[in-house]
Enzyme design. Structure first.
Site, short mmCIF file in Angstrom:
data_model
loop_
_atom_site.label_atom_id
_atom_site.label_comp_id
_atom_site.label_asym_id
_atom_site.label_seq_id
_atom_site.Cartn_x
_atom_site.Cartn_y
_atom_site.Cartn_z
N LYS A 34 0.84 -1.20 0.00
CA LYS A 34 0.00 0.00 0.00
C LYS A 34 0.87 1.25 0.00
O LYS A 34 2.09 1.18 0.21
CB LYS A 34 -0.92 -0.01 1.22
CG LYS A 34 -0.19 0.03 2.55
CD LYS A 34 -1.16 -0.08 3.73
CE LYS A 34 -0.40 -0.01 5.05
NZ LYS A 34 -1.29 -0.06 6.21
N ARG A 131 -10.59 -0.46 15.21
CA ARG A 131 -10.42 0.35 14.02
C ARG A 131 -11.38 -0.19 12.98
O ARG A 131 -12.55 0.16 13.00
CB ARG A 131 -8.94 0.29 13.58
CG ARG A 131 -8.48 1.44 12.74
CD ARG A 131 -6.98 1.44 12.52
NE ARG A 131 -6.48 0.22 11.92
CZ ARG A 131 -5.23 0.05 11.52
NH1 ARG A 131 -4.35 1.03 11.68
NH2 ARG A 131 -4.83 -1.08 10.96
N TYR A 253 17.01 29.94 8.97
CA TYR A 253 15.89 30.70 9.52
C TYR A 253 15.92 30.74 11.05
O TYR A 253 16.25 29.75 11.71
CB TYR A 253 14.56 30.06 9.08
CG TYR A 253 14.22 30.30 7.63
CD1 TYR A 253 13.98 31.58 7.15
CD2 TYR A 253 14.11 29.23 6.75
CE1 TYR A 253 13.65 31.80 5.82
CE2 TYR A 253 13.77 29.43 5.42
CZ TYR A 253 13.55 30.72 4.96
OH TYR A 253 13.22 30.92 3.65
N MET A 301 12.52 24.38 3.34
CA MET A 301 11.75 23.66 2.34
C MET A 301 12.64 22.92 1.34
O MET A 301 12.34 21.80 0.94
CB MET A 301 10.80 24.62 1.60
CG MET A 301 9.90 23.92 0.60
SD MET A 301 8.78 25.05 -0.25
CE MET A 301 7.67 25.50 1.08
#
Length: 359
Positions: A34, A131, A253, A301
């Site tokens: 998956k 679940r 940063y 990023m």
């Protein structure tokens, strides 16, 4: 290479598959692919595992099952879909020859009403995860309805352990006892109970089929490196620039890191947009020049700064390993306060990917 590169070692994947199969006591070893093979590419992964002997595969969503069937072509693999079926999906399941894992009386009714002739299904029984899955009373009621059982044609019953990553947790034994009771309700149907962590719990938990996931890809089910598992995924990024930073200068940063002495700093072309966790700094490290090098300042990023003061040979363009044979998946995840599962599925969205080893 202009950015991050994720390399998937299919030979290492095969080695992990055979290790897990050897631990499974004769139970069928059915890989979980998956989330695009946990971020490593479900198609290439499944094709290699088919070549190694896997014949049953698990995905989570219908669309994943359709894509996997396309990748496997004419190979007669069984593909099971954990989510089960939703309204309007029966024809898609039939067209792709997928097996739904039915999780509720509503899904059972929907399947019977829309699938036409009996087709194979799997039944999930909730033994304590709370679940997905039929409750124990719902499972018992189903076995008392012969017509329903004929319409369903179940080929497997399964459940899922909630605390297998903690071997001493009492819920493991309680769930096992409940599943053993469930099995007496379905005596002629094969049973599956364990994913990766359950395999490591020992023979009582194996039953007829196991469903390894994270350990196929090199991750330990216990959130710490498992030396028997080979590293499958290697994440690398190039150095964009080497710069000298003076005592008292800050990096990145927020000026979170201030150089305590003159330093040589390498800037890497990778960041949280590539799936590398922002929380990995300051505890995390990378591998450069045969040793671990610490992260400096915030991960942004697109860029990461690392300490290259003790790597005088490092140059722009050199590749730096962020995860792989020298930096185990579980170690990197732990430095970021997360899990190997989460880290692996997030890598590769922007990174280039390549597969090595026999396909």
């Amino acid at each position: 290479m202009s950015g991050a590169l994720l390399t998937i070692d299919l030979d290492a994947l095969a080695a992990n598959y055979h290790l897990l199969r050897s631990m499974s006591g004769g139970a069928e070893t059915a890989p979980v692919v998956k989330a695009d093979g946990y971020g490593t590419g479900a198609g290439p992964v499944a094709l290699r595992l088919w070549a190694e002997g896997a014949r049953t595969f698990y995905v989570a969503r219908l669309a994943e099952g359709q894509a996997l069937r396309s990748a496997l072509g004419q190979r007669l693999a069984r593909i099971l879909v954990f989510d089960g079926i939703a309204p309007g999906e029966a024809s898609a399941f039939e067209a792709a020859d997928l097996i739904p894992v039915l999780n509720s009386p509503d899904q059972i009714e929907l399947w019977i009403q829309t699938c036409g002739a009996p087709r194979p299904t799997a039944l999930q029984i909730d033994t304590g995860m709370n679940r997905l899955g039929l409750s124990l009373p719902e499972a018992a009621a189903l076995t008392g309805d012969a017509a329903r059982m004929r319409d369903l044609a179940p080929c497997l019953i399964l459940s899922h352990l909630a605390c297998a990553a903690t071997p001493a947790h009492p819920l493991n034994r309680l769930q096992l006892e409940r599943f053993q009771g469930v099995r007496t309700l379905f005596p002629a149907i094969p049973a599956s109970f364990s994913s990766s962590a359950g395999i490591f719990l020992g023979p009582d938990y194996l039953f007829d089929q196991v469903r390894p996931g994270i350990s196929l890809y090199g991750g330990s089910p216990h959130d710490r490196p498992e030396p028997r598992l080979a590293a499958v995924a290697r994440l690398e990024a190039p150095i964009l620039q080497i710069r000298d930073v003076a005592t008292g200068d800050s990096i990145g940063y927020g000026a979170d890191f201030v150089a305590p002495k003159p330093m040589r700093v390498a800037i890497l072309a990778v960041g949280y947009a590539d799936g590398y966790p922002r929380a990995a700094s300051p505890a995390g490290t990378v591998w450069l020049g045969g040793a671990r090098r610490r992260l400096l300042g915030r991960i942004s990023m697109d860029l990461i700064a690392i300490d290259a003061s003790q790597a005088p040979e490092a140059r722009a363009g050199d590749r730096v390993q962020l995860m792989g044979p020298d930096l185990p998946l579980d170690e990197v995840a732990s430095a970021a306060g997360g899990s190997a599962y989460e880290l692996l599925v997030r890598i590769g969205r922007r990174s280039d990917r390549q597969w090595t080893g026999r396909s």
